[in-house]
Design a protein around this motif. Structure first.
Motif, PDB file in Angstrom:
ATOM      1  N   THR A   1       7.296 -18.206 -53.448  1.00 29.65           N
ATOM      2  CA  THR A   1       8.052 -18.969 -54.443  1.00 29.65           C
ATOM      3  C   THR A   1       9.554 -18.859 -54.205  1.00 29.65           C
ATOM      4  O   THR A   1      10.285 -19.846 -54.340  1.00 29.65           O
TER       5      THR A   1
ATOM      6  N   ALA B   1      10.414 -21.197 -51.520  1.00 29.39           N
ATOM      7  CA  ALA B   1      10.344 -22.584 -51.995  1.00 29.39           C
ATOM      8  C   ALA B   1      11.589 -22.952 -52.796  1.00 29.39           C
ATOM      9  O   ALA B   1      12.112 -24.059 -52.665  1.00 29.39           O
TER      10      ALA B   1
ATOM     11  N   HIS C   1      14.808 -22.355 -50.043  1.00 29.66           N
ATOM     12  CA  HIS C   1      14.775 -23.055 -48.755  1.00 29.66           C
ATOM     13  C   HIS C   1      14.257 -24.479 -48.887  1.00 29.66           C
ATOM     14  O   HIS C   1      14.967 -25.437 -48.617  1.00 29.66           O
ATOM     15  N   SER C   2      13.002 -24.627 -49.296  1.00 28.19           N
ATOM     16  CA  SER C   2      12.389 -25.952 -49.382  1.00 28.19           C
ATOM     17  C   SER C   2      11.111 -25.872 -50.219  1.00 28.19           C
ATOM     18  O   SER C   2      10.325 -24.935 -50.052  1.00 28.19           O
ATOM     19  N   PRO C   3      10.888 -26.878 -51.065  1.00 31.15           N
ATOM     20  CA  PRO C   3       9.637 -26.903 -51.836  1.00 31.15           C
ATOM     21  C   PRO C   3       8.394 -26.938 -50.945  1.00 31.15           C
ATOM     22  O   PRO C   3       7.303 -26.607 -51.401  1.00 31.15           O
ATOM     23  N   TRP C   4       8.564 -27.310 -49.697  1.00 31.92           N
ATOM     24  CA  TRP C   4       7.426 -27.322 -48.772  1.00 31.92           C
ATOM     25  C   TRP C   4       6.815 -25.929 -48.631  1.00 31.92           C
ATOM     26  O   TRP C   4       5.644 -25.792 -48.270  1.00 31.92           O
ATOM     27  N   TRP C   5       7.594 -24.901 -48.912  1.00 29.98           N
ATOM     28  CA  TRP C   5       7.062 -23.540 -48.839  1.00 29.98           C
ATOM     29  C   TRP C   5       5.937 -23.311 -49.837  1.00 29.98           C
ATOM     30  O   TRP C   5       5.132 -22.399 -49.657  1.00 29.98           O
ATOM     31  N   LEU C   6       5.866 -24.118 -50.865  1.00 29.76           N
ATOM     32  CA  LEU C   6       4.761 -23.970 -51.829  1.00 29.76           C
ATOM     33  C   LEU C   6       3.410 -24.159 -51.150  1.00 29.76           C
ATOM     34  O   LEU C   6       2.398 -23.643 -51.621  1.00 29.76           O
ATOM     35  N   LEU C   7       3.416 -24.872 -50.019  1.00 30.23           N
ATOM     36  CA  LEU C   7       2.169 -25.053 -49.261  1.00 30.23           C
ATOM     37  C   LEU C   7       1.669 -23.744 -48.645  1.00 30.23           C
ATOM     38  O   LEU C   7       0.535 -23.681 -48.156  1.00 30.23           O
TER      39      LEU C   7
ATOM     40  N   HIS D   1       1.201 -21.095 -50.437  1.00 32.46           N
ATOM     41  CA  HIS D   1       0.503 -20.324 -51.482  1.00 32.46           C
ATOM     42  C   HIS D   1      -0.963 -20.015 -51.163  1.00 32.46           C
ATOM     43  O   HIS D   1      -1.513 -19.073 -51.747  1.00 32.46           O
TER      44      HIS D   1
END
Length: 189
Positions: free
Chosen positions: A137, A140, A143-149, A151
């Motif tokens: 989190t 995300a 850096h980037s909301p793409w990091w939520l992927l 999880h």
């Protein structure tokens, strides 16, 4: 077979490793390049590596059997070391003018640890799940909301902790939720 896989997952994604990866990535995102990586490494040292080293030192002394410290009555000392280490690191970074996002992450991790300590007095919430979720989190948010992927890695940690018998589903879910809240708290900064 499940036990070997669960053990491999829990060892690979243990808090020390999740924080090392997550906080170095956060530092790079917050301050770009080598300087940011250095701030992230210092944060990971204080939040993950020093506490993991303390746990290993106590394990070698025979205080507990492994890094998992299954008896929650033994955990307050670990939480005290984590809080002192994160607190000291935060003060040093504040004095050295670390990037705001790295400082905010340290404060969020410190607050999360306080909640883990309080909850742990009556219930064995999963620290591993909390840290895995917080690391994803934080990345995300900074850096980037793409990091939520990423999880599903948190879900893998939760699964491994349950499969190994260290926690219940509720304990890992609560830890993961707490970590997500701690990481998302950076949005308020």
């Amino acid at each position: 077979m499940v036990s070997a896989t669960a053990r491999a997952v829990t060892n690979a994604l243990q808090p020390r490793n999740a924080l090392l990866t997550g906080l170095v990535g956060l530092g790079i995102a917050a301050d770009g390049g080598p300087a940011g990586a250095g701030w992230g490494l210092l944060a990971a040292l204080c939040a993950g590596i020093v506490p993991a080293s303390y746990i290993e030192w106590e394990r070698r002394r025979g205080t507990w059997g492994d890094r998992h410290v299954v008896d929650r009555r033994q955990r307050p000392r670990i939480f005290a070391v984590i809080l002192a280490s994160i607190g000291t690191g935060t003060v040093l970074m504040l004095l050295a003018h670390a990037p705001g996002d790295v400082l905010a992450a340290m404060v969020a991790l410190w607050a999360m640890t306080v909640v883990l300590l309080v909850v742990n007095t009556g219930w064995k919430i999963s620290v591993d799940s909390a840290v895995a979720s917080a690391a994803v989190t934080l990345l995300a948010v900074v850096h980037s909301p793409w990091w939520l992927l990423a999880h599903p890695l948190t879900a893998a940690v939760c699964w491994s902790r349950v499969a190994l018998g260290y926690h219940s589903v509720a304990q890992t879910a609560a830890g993961a939720a707490l970590g997500a809240v701690a990481g998302a708290s950076l949005l308020l900064c």
